[in-house]
Design a protein around this motif. Structure first.
Motif, short mmCIF file in Angstrom:
data_model
loop_
_atom_site.label_atom_id
_atom_site.label_comp_id
_atom_site.label_asym_id
_atom_site.label_seq_id
_atom_site.Cartn_x
_atom_site.Cartn_y
_atom_site.Cartn_z
N LEU A 13 0.82 -1.22 0.00
CA LEU A 13 0.00 0.00 0.00
C LEU A 13 0.84 1.26 0.00
O LEU A 13 0.36 2.33 -0.40
CB LEU A 13 -0.92 0.01 1.22
CG LEU A 13 -2.02 -1.05 1.27
CD1 LEU A 13 -2.76 -0.97 2.59
CD2 LEU A 13 -2.99 -0.86 0.10
N GLN A 14 2.08 1.16 0.48
CA GLN A 14 2.93 2.34 0.62
C GLN A 14 3.00 3.15 -0.66
O GLN A 14 2.93 4.38 -0.65
CB GLN A 14 4.34 1.90 1.05
CG GLN A 14 5.40 2.99 1.03
CD GLN A 14 5.15 4.08 2.06
OE1 GLN A 14 4.64 3.83 3.14
NE2 GLN A 14 5.51 5.30 1.70
N ALA A 15 3.09 2.47 -1.80
CA ALA A 15 3.22 3.17 -3.08
C ALA A 15 1.94 3.90 -3.48
O ALA A 15 1.97 4.77 -4.36
CB ALA A 15 3.61 2.18 -4.19
N MET A 16 0.79 3.54 -2.85
CA MET A 16 -0.48 4.17 -3.19
C MET A 16 -0.79 5.40 -2.35
O MET A 16 -1.67 6.19 -2.70
CB MET A 16 -1.63 3.17 -3.03
CG MET A 16 -1.91 2.33 -4.26
SD MET A 16 -2.39 3.34 -5.70
CE MET A 16 -3.92 4.06 -5.11
N LEU A 17 -0.08 5.58 -1.25
CA LEU A 17 -0.37 6.70 -0.37
C LEU A 17 -0.28 8.06 -1.07
O LEU A 17 -1.18 8.90 -0.90
CB LEU A 17 0.55 6.67 0.86
CG LEU A 17 0.39 5.45 1.78
CD1 LEU A 17 1.34 5.56 2.96
CD2 LEU A 17 -1.05 5.33 2.26
N PRO A 18 0.76 8.33 -1.88
CA PRO A 18 0.80 9.61 -2.57
C PRO A 18 -0.39 9.81 -3.50
O PRO A 18 -0.89 10.93 -3.66
CB PRO A 18 2.12 9.55 -3.37
CG PRO A 18 2.95 8.54 -2.65
CD PRO A 18 1.97 7.53 -2.13
N ALA A 19 -0.86 8.72 -4.14
CA ALA A 19 -1.99 8.83 -5.07
C ALA A 19 -3.26 9.24 -4.35
O ALA A 19 -4.14 9.89 -4.93
CB ALA A 19 -2.20 7.51 -5.80
N LEU A 20 -3.39 8.87 -3.07
CA LEU A 20 -4.57 9.20 -2.28
C LEU A 20 -4.44 10.56 -1.61
O LEU A 20 -5.35 10.99 -0.91
CB LEU A 20 -4.80 8.12 -1.22
CG LEU A 20 -5.11 6.72 -1.77
CD1 LEU A 20 -5.08 5.70 -0.64
CD2 LEU A 20 -6.46 6.71 -2.46
N GLY A 21 -3.31 11.21 -1.81
CA GLY A 21 -3.09 12.51 -1.19
C GLY A 21 -2.63 12.42 0.25
O GLY A 21 -2.63 13.40 0.98
N VAL A 22 -2.21 11.21 0.68
CA VAL A 22 -1.72 11.01 2.05
C VAL A 22 -0.26 11.43 2.11
O VAL A 22 0.58 10.90 1.38
CB VAL A 22 -1.89 9.55 2.49
CG1 VAL A 22 -1.30 9.35 3.87
CG2 VAL A 22 -3.36 9.15 2.46
N VAL A 23 0.05 12.37 2.99
CA VAL A 23 1.41 12.87 3.14
C VAL A 23 1.96 12.45 4.49
O VAL A 23 1.40 12.78 5.54
CB VAL A 23 1.46 14.41 3.00
CG1 VAL A 23 2.89 14.91 3.19
CG2 VAL A 23 0.91 14.84 1.64
#
Length: 553
Positions: free
Chosen positions: A354-364
């Motif tokens: 999931l780590q690689a998806m965090l930026p896509a979700l706007g999670v900083v």
């Protein structure tokens, strides 16, 4: 032999002369009213063509220009224009009886404008319909050059081959508020076309922003009341679809990426069913997000009601590496917006995937840090417009660590917690919260964070759309590992509660002591019992600022 060769040469010469002379002997322009009338009657739209030319060698009639009027409800701009129209004909009936039998039609480089109303009605819906438009009612009576009336019924209209070459299709809103999406190099091949029966077709086109699509299947018979409700079944293959530029999603949603799709579509004229697999690269799911570091695969099945413009997503298995989530629910179109009411369920998803998806979700995450190890579980409700959804539900992380983030160092700003030693990586035994994500920001309640090196942190707070933090937390210290911290705080035991704030931003959080909260807590404990423990209260106050009352002072 010489005589035979001479005869053959003479015959060839005669045939060439006839081929050259026939176009002058047959006035194909006399068929123009017939062609315009039959086409206008069949389509329910005024059809006009330019000068006709006959080619004996190819057995075809060509027209310089073609224009098909739009439905009057959508405007006066032509629905279709083309610089050239080629009509394949049977030569013998044309030469001997001057009767036009069409075998194939080819539109060369047409411009096609598709418009849709907020109610979901298309400008091509009335094509060939029984509810003829005024343009159709005014179409001239059809007659051949001899004056004989021609049967104009749709049931009798058929074309063996119907092709569109190198077309351009523009798809937009009837109100003209949004920019239309343009598809180039559109090629259509239809065989055995008839309004009253099923026919095979293929469609290929270049997509806006790059990529291409191919649709291969069968359609028909044409719905006489609404051509948009014509039954069809086809295989759909899409390569490198630009989600943001294509018009398939609302640009305001922030959704972007490049997608490949392999699946099927089928419609009975009322419900459109689709299923298949989509693989998205560089996916972005938030306007403030950045492209994901790994591809996402979605296997889905959905039904869409063409009348109510609403659908049900019966299956959407979202896979990111070994992380798997299920998305189900309903959606509907209202004007320019798409509304959803869905559930996302995911259990024990590996955090590393999931780590690689965090930026896509706007999670900083804090600058320089990343999540490693452990699992994430959630059950989210998603509702509202796709561009601005409201997402609520529990989120739980287990046995993970925030690598590259030294929580102990950050807590040194709070003197009572300055002795915390979490190391350069902060290990998290458990993190859970009830989240509420909306356009105005993120609210998390019932935060429960267990850090073995420190204790349990609880509280609530918000994250603004710009990433500003506003959290009121309490560190519940426990165990011998934090006894020293308790004593520094003036607790005098093996455990205690220290309130503090988390401010700053998601990328650079700041830990600030809750002075009022600490004073209230320490003063309360200092005055417990019959005799006030004023010394404990003074120690607590001075301890806040890094000073300790010396003995015998």
């Amino acid at each position: 032999m010489k005589r035979a060769a001479k005869i053959i040469g003479i015959l060839i010469l005669i045939l060439l002369v006839v081929a050259i002379a026939l176009p002058f002997l047959v006035n194909v322009n006399s068929f123009r009213p017939t062609i315009e009338s039959q086409a206008s009657s069949a389509l329910g739209r005024r059809v006009t063509i330019g000068n006709l030319k006959l080619s004996i060698l190819t057995g075809s009639v060509s027209a310089d220009d073609l224009a098909i009027a739009d439905d009057p409800a959508f405007g006066k701009t032509p629905f279709v224009t083309a610089k050239a129209l080629n009509v394949g004909v049977e030569l013998m009936p044309l030469v001997l009886n001057k009767t036009l039998h069409v075998t194939d039609l080819t539109l060369d480089r047409p411009q096609i404008v598709l418009l849709r109303t907020p109610a979901g009605k298309w400008n091509f819906s009335s094509l060939g319909g029984s509810n003829a438009s005024p343009a159709r009612d005014k179409a001239p009576a059809s007659a051949d050059p001899k004056g004989n009336t021609t049967d104009q019924s749709l049931e009798n209209l058929s074309v063996a081959k119907l092709n569109v070459n190198n077309g351009r299709v523009s798809i937009g809103d009837a109100n003209g508020k949004s920019k239309p999406h343009v598809y180039d190099n559109v090629n259509v091949a239809i065989r055995n076309f008839s309004f009253s029966s099923q026919f095979p077709f293929t469609v290929a086109a270049d997509l806006p922003g790059g990529g291409n699509l191919k649709l291969d299947g069968k359609a028909g018979p044409i719905n006489p009341n609404d051509a948009a409700q014509t039954p069809l079944e086809a295989k759909l293959d899409v390569k490198r679809l630009d989600l943001a530029a294509s018009g398939f999603v609302d640009p305001a949603s922030g959704i972007a990426g490049l997608a490949d799709f392999d699946g099927a579509v089928a419609s009975d004229g009322r419900v459109l069913r689709s299923n298949g697999t989509m693989k998205a690269d560089k996916l972005k799911m938030s306007a403030k997000g950045s492209p994901a570091g790994r591809p996402v695969e979605v296997r889905y099945a959905t039904d869409y009601n063409l009348q109510s413009q609403s659908g049900a997503l019966s299956k959407a298995d979202v896979a990111i590496g070994k992380a798997l989530a299920q998305l189900t629910g309903n959606y509907e179109t209202r004007g320019d917006a798409t509304l959803v009411n869905m559930k996302l369920n995911a259990q024990n998803m590996p955090v590393d995937d999931l780590q690689a998806m965090l930026p896509a979700l706007g999670v900083v995450l804090p600058s320089g840090s990343s999540l490693k190890g452990g699992t994430l579980s959630t059950a989210l409700a998603i509702s509202g417009p796709v561009a601005k959804p409201v997402i609520t539900g529990p989120i739980k992380l287990v046995q993970t660590k925030l690598a590259g983030f030294n929580l102990g160092s950050k807590l040194s700003a709070i003197n009572a917690l300055s002795g915390a030693q979490t190391g350069s990586d902060t290990s998290i035994q458990n993190f859970s919260t009830d989240a509420h994500v909306a356009p105005d920001g993120v609210r998390t309640e019932n935060v429960d964070l267990i850090i073995p090196a420190l204790g349990t942190l609880t509280g609530t707070g918000t994250i603004s759309p710009s990433g500003a933090l506003n959290y009121h937390m309490t560190a519940n210290l426990a165990g011998t590992a934090v006894t020293g911290l308790s004593q520094i705080a003036g607790l005098g035991g093996k455990g205690g509660s220290i309130p503090f704030f988390i401010q700053g931003t998601t990328s650079d959080p700041k830990f600030v002591p809750d002075v009022q909260g600490i004073l209230n807590s320490r003063l309360k404990s200092g005055f417990q019992g019959n005799k006030p423990n004023t010394g404990s209260a003074v120690d607590a106050i001075t301890g806040l600022f890094g000073k300790k009352k010396k003995p015998n002072q």
